[in-house]
Design an enzyme around this catalytic site. Structure first.
Site, PDB file in Angstrom:
ATOM      1  CB  CYS A 124      -0.939  -0.001   1.203  1.00 51.93           C
ATOM      2  SG  CYS A 124      -1.990  -1.466   1.298  1.00 51.93           S
ATOM      3  CG  ASN A 134      -6.559  -1.264   1.325  1.00 48.34           C
ATOM      4  OD1 ASN A 134      -5.877  -0.714   0.471  1.00 48.34           O
ATOM      5  ND2 ASN A 134      -6.028  -1.863   2.380  1.00 48.34           N
ATOM      6  CG  HIS A 151      -3.270   3.162   2.586  1.00 47.57           C
ATOM      7  ND1 HIS A 151      -3.767   2.838   1.340  1.00 47.57           N
ATOM      8  CD2 HIS A 151      -3.305   1.997   3.309  1.00 47.57           C
ATOM      9  CE1 HIS A 151      -4.085   1.565   1.310  1.00 47.57           C
ATOM     10  NE2 HIS A 151      -3.817   1.031   2.487  1.00 47.57           N
TER      11      HIS A 151
END
Length: 328
Positions: free
Chosen positions: A113, A285, A255
């Protein structure tokens, strides 16, 4: 010395929307349970015949169009992903071919990520050193192909998509990337990972198939604790390096993994809710794609004005984490 500056952004997402209510039909879960624990309401899912490169190419073309840059001008392409089209060649090379970036060096970067922030850090260094004038940084994922759709603890979290940014040398003013900061802690590598399909557990191995090792495995509680600490550390490092405080920040783009992580990190930094950009509820996500998708949305919605201080903050499997502070 030139300063690297983002001059164009782009994003691309699948058309198919998978809502929490859709998941209720196949999993022991419900919209209230998912929303309360994650903040996610829906996610985008790639169709058959769509790949990581599909969305990376589209996002890149949109970023190039905004920047008014021809792909042939690019010197460098860095693509952050954990779901490449193939183990090799790099998906960045496919993007290079598709957009016509004939002069650009191209490679993939695996930092989960944190992939976009890591890629932005590399592009920033190349430009500062005079080794590149224009770079394309991409975060792109098709995570729907590596999640176990029978595991309600992980499959509810992830979605597909891509975001991209054109980074160029700026010598006209002080606007641009002020600093980037990247970190890792490999002690927790097996807290969030895909155990199968590498050299340890090859794709054709009986154990890989029987134990479903080709899917994402995660210890959610551990990830949560370390994510908040890591994102706080990375963001604080950026502020300290530039002699700034949270009060100076115009927009914080973290994020988009979990709303509770975003809220906890923002609280630690002392950032008010109106300074935090969140689109997690719409996309889930998207790993390396989450920050560049959010950045593009914020940019196109005029949430960022010239001279604004923008702080990017990421955390991902590895563990990897990092930040970038820029004056827009």
């Amino acid at each position: 010395m030139p300063r690297a500056r983002i001059i164009g952004t782009g994003s691309a997402l699948p058309e198919r929307i998978l809502t929490n209510h859709d998941l209720e039909r196949t999993l022991d879960t419900n919209d209230e349970w998912i929303t309360t624990r994650t903040g996610i309401k829906q996610r985008r899912i790639a169709a058959e015949g769509q790949f990581t490169s599909t969305f990376a190419v589209e996002a890149s073309r949109r970023a190039l169009a905004m920047a008014g840059v021809d792909a042939a001008e690019l010197d460098l392409i860095v693509l952050g992903t954990v779901t490449p089209d193939f183990p090799f060649p790099a998906t960045a090379c496919i993007v290079q071919h598709e957009i016509g970036a004939v002069r650009a060096a191209a490679f993939d970067l695996s930092a989960a990520c944190s992939g976009f922030v890591y890629g932005l850090s590399i592009a920033d260094k190349y430009i500062r050193m005079g080794m590149a004038r224009k770079a394309l940084v991409i975060g792109a994922e098709v995570l729907s192909r590596v999640v176990d759709w029978t595991d309600r603890n992980t499959c509810i979290l992830f979605g597909d998509g891509a975001g991209a940014a054109i980074v160029a040398a700026n010598t006209d003013d002080d606007n641009g990337i002020l600093s980037t900061h990247i970190f890792s802690n490999g002690s927790f590598w097996n807290t969030l990972y895909q155990p199968g399909c590498g050299s340890r557990n090859p794709a054709g191995n009986d154990r890989t198939i029987e134990d479903r090792l080709f899917f994402i495995k995660m210890d959610g509680n551990d990830v949560f604790k370390h994510a908040v600490r890591g994102m706080d550390e990375a963001a604080s490092a950026a502020l300290a390096a530039n002699g700034m405080s949270a009060a100076d920040i115009s927009l914080f783009i973290p994020h988009q993994a979990n709303r509770r992580i975003i809220d906890a990190t923002s609280k630690r930094l002392g950032l008010s809710e109106d300074k935090v950009f969140v689109n997690l509820h719409n996309y889930g996500n998207t790993s390396a794609a989450s920050i560049p998708i959010a950045l593009d949305e914020a940019n196109r919605a005029n949430r960022i004005k010239k001279g604004d201080l923008v702080l990017l903050d990421a955390f991902g499997g590895g563990f990897t984490y990092g930040s970038a502070l820029m004056r827009w």
